[in-house]
Design a protein around this motif. Structure first.
Motif, PDB file in Angstrom:
ATOM      1  N   UNK A 148       0.591 -12.632 -14.792  1.00  0.00           N
ATOM      2  CA  UNK A 148       1.460 -11.833 -14.712  1.00  0.00           C
ATOM      3  C   UNK A 148       0.453 -11.542 -12.901  1.00  0.00           C
ATOM      4  N   UNK A 149      -1.120 -11.127 -12.743  1.00  0.00           N
ATOM      5  CA  UNK A 149      -1.612 -11.282 -12.140  1.00  0.00           C
ATOM      6  C   UNK A 149      -1.358 -12.115 -10.898  1.00  0.00           C
ATOM      7  N   UNK A 150      -1.200 -13.886 -11.144  1.00  0.00           N
ATOM      8  CA  UNK A 150      -0.792 -14.329 -10.653  1.00  0.00           C
ATOM      9  C   UNK A 150       0.732 -13.987  -9.839  1.00  0.00           C
ATOM     10  N   UNK A 151       2.014 -14.136 -10.611  1.00  0.00           N
ATOM     11  CA  UNK A 151       3.017 -13.876  -9.708  1.00  0.00           C
ATOM     12  C   UNK A 151       3.112 -12.974  -8.750  1.00  0.00           C
ATOM     13  N   UNK A 152       1.907 -11.709  -9.502  1.00  0.00           N
ATOM     14  CA  UNK A 152       2.398 -10.362  -8.424  1.00  0.00           C
ATOM     15  C   UNK A 152       0.890 -10.610  -7.076  1.00  0.00           C
ATOM     16  N   UNK A 153       0.351 -11.483  -7.337  1.00  0.00           N
ATOM     17  CA  UNK A 153      -0.276 -12.064  -6.156  1.00  0.00           C
ATOM     18  C   UNK A 153       0.010 -13.596  -4.959  1.00  0.00           C
ATOM     19  N   UNK A 154       1.319 -14.330  -5.271  1.00  0.00           N
ATOM     20  CA  UNK A 154       2.164 -14.528  -5.584  1.00  0.00           C
ATOM     21  C   UNK A 154       1.419 -16.800  -5.370  1.00  0.00           C
ATOM     22  N   UNK A 155       0.856 -16.391  -6.803  1.00  0.00           N
ATOM     23  CA  UNK A 155       0.527 -17.739  -6.722  1.00  0.00           C
ATOM     24  C   UNK A 155       1.303 -18.959  -7.303  1.00  0.00           C
ATOM     25  N   UNK A 175       5.523 -16.991 -19.405  1.00  0.00           N
ATOM     26  CA  UNK A 175       7.109 -16.701 -18.245  1.00  0.00           C
ATOM     27  C   UNK A 175       8.258 -15.169 -19.220  1.00  0.00           C
ATOM     28  N   UNK A 176       8.616 -16.598 -20.269  1.00  0.00           N
ATOM     29  CA  UNK A 176       9.148 -15.081 -20.764  1.00  0.00           C
ATOM     30  C   UNK A 176       8.477 -14.870 -22.036  1.00  0.00           C
ATOM     31  N   UNK A 177       7.785 -14.980 -22.369  1.00  0.00           N
ATOM     32  CA  UNK A 177       7.273 -13.847 -23.226  1.00  0.00           C
ATOM     33  C   UNK A 177       6.734 -12.483 -22.321  1.00  0.00           C
ATOM     34  N   UNK A 178       6.241 -12.882 -21.409  1.00  0.00           N
ATOM     35  CA  UNK A 178       6.220 -11.733 -19.993  1.00  0.00           C
ATOM     36  C   UNK A 178       7.183 -10.389 -19.966  1.00  0.00           C
ATOM     37  N   UNK A 179       8.194 -11.541 -19.569  1.00  0.00           N
ATOM     38  CA  UNK A 179       9.384 -10.436 -18.834  1.00  0.00           C
ATOM     39  C   UNK A 179      10.399  -9.885 -20.292  1.00  0.00           C
ATOM     40  N   UNK A 180       9.729 -10.392 -21.500  1.00  0.00           N
ATOM     41  CA  UNK A 180      10.632  -9.639 -21.874  1.00  0.00           C
ATOM     42  C   UNK A 180      10.056  -8.814 -23.370  1.00  0.00           C
ATOM     43  N   UNK A 181       8.154  -8.743 -22.734  1.00  0.00           N
ATOM     44  CA  UNK A 181       7.766  -7.533 -23.062  1.00  0.00           C
ATOM     45  C   UNK A 181       7.623  -6.493 -22.466  1.00  0.00           C
ATOM     46  N   UNK A 182       7.599  -6.935 -21.150  1.00  0.00           N
ATOM     47  CA  UNK A 182       7.995  -5.439 -19.689  1.00  0.00           C
ATOM     48  C   UNK A 182       9.500  -5.250 -20.283  1.00  0.00           C
ATOM     49  N   UNK A 183      10.963  -6.024 -20.431  1.00  0.00           N
ATOM     50  CA  UNK A 183      12.037  -5.045 -20.812  1.00  0.00           C
ATOM     51  C   UNK A 183      12.938  -4.318 -21.557  1.00  0.00           C
ATOM     52  N   UNK A 184      11.147  -4.847 -22.701  1.00  0.00           N
ATOM     53  CA  UNK A 184      11.111  -4.065 -23.775  1.00  0.00           C
ATOM     54  C   UNK A 184      10.703  -2.731 -23.730  1.00  0.00           C
TER      55      UNK A 184
END
Length: 192
Positions: A148-155, A175-184
């Motif tokens: 998540x932090x890598x995505x926000x820092x454009x890694x 990544x799917x887990x992260x997206x689903x958790x945030x969406x939930x």
């Protein structure tokens, strides 16, 4: 030195650091580059500071891998130091200090007006709240947190794979887990 219940002693941490494998060192160097670049620090300095704090200042729980422990210290140091940098005051030198008023430099005030500063501060606060809320969702999942932090820092994906120690399939799954958790947790988006 007596061993605290559930904590490694200073000597145990130092021995674990001396016993790092080349892969352990490479992972920590990668982590120091990541947090160093993201927060504006020299990676070598950040790594050395984390190692020093690991031995001298922090207690490492028995169940936590020492490599992961040092990586978390780097994250903490980089985050804390970057907040200090954000609060620094910019100073401007003026020629002829104490001389006649007309001999002094004319320094333009480059600060935004009060309304712009207020709107900017409100946006920054909302972003920080959102970021902190999402980070809290993954506090027990280091790989998800790093991604998540890598995505926000454009890694790049390659950098995140190396940093998190995952293969491509595990990375995509995380990544799917992260997206689903945030969406939930935020089905209607972020509401501050």
């Amino acid at each position: 030195m007596s061993k605290l219940a559930g904590k490694r002693t200073r000597d145990e941490v130092a021995a674990a650091i001396r016993g790092f494998t080349p892969a352990d060192r490479a992972r920590l160097e990668s982590t120091s580059r990541y947090f160093g670049r993201a927060r504006g620090f020299e990676p070598e300095v950040l790594l050395q500071e984390a190692l020093m704090r690991a031995v001298d200042g922090r207690s490492c729980p028995d169940h936590v891998d020492v490599v992961r422990f040092v990586a978390q210290i780097m994250r903490s140091v980089a985050h804390g130091e970057s907040e200090k940098l954000e609060n620094q005051v910019n100073l401007v030198a003026i020629d002829h200090f104490g001389g006649a008023a007309d001999a002094a430099c004319q320094v333009a005030d480059e600060a935004d007006d009060a309304e712009t500063q207020l709107m900017s501060a409100e946006r920054a606060e909302a972003c920080k709240k959102m970021h902190d809320a999402i980070i809290a969702l993954f506090k027990d999942d280091d790989a998800a947190l790093l991604i998540f932090e890598g995505i926000t820092d454009d890694l790049s994906v390659a950098e995140m794979l190396e940093l998190a120690g995952l293969d491509k399939t595990a990375y995509q799954s995380k990544r799917k887990f992260i997206r689903r958790t945030i969406d939930k947790h935020f089905p209607n988006g972020w509401k501050s």
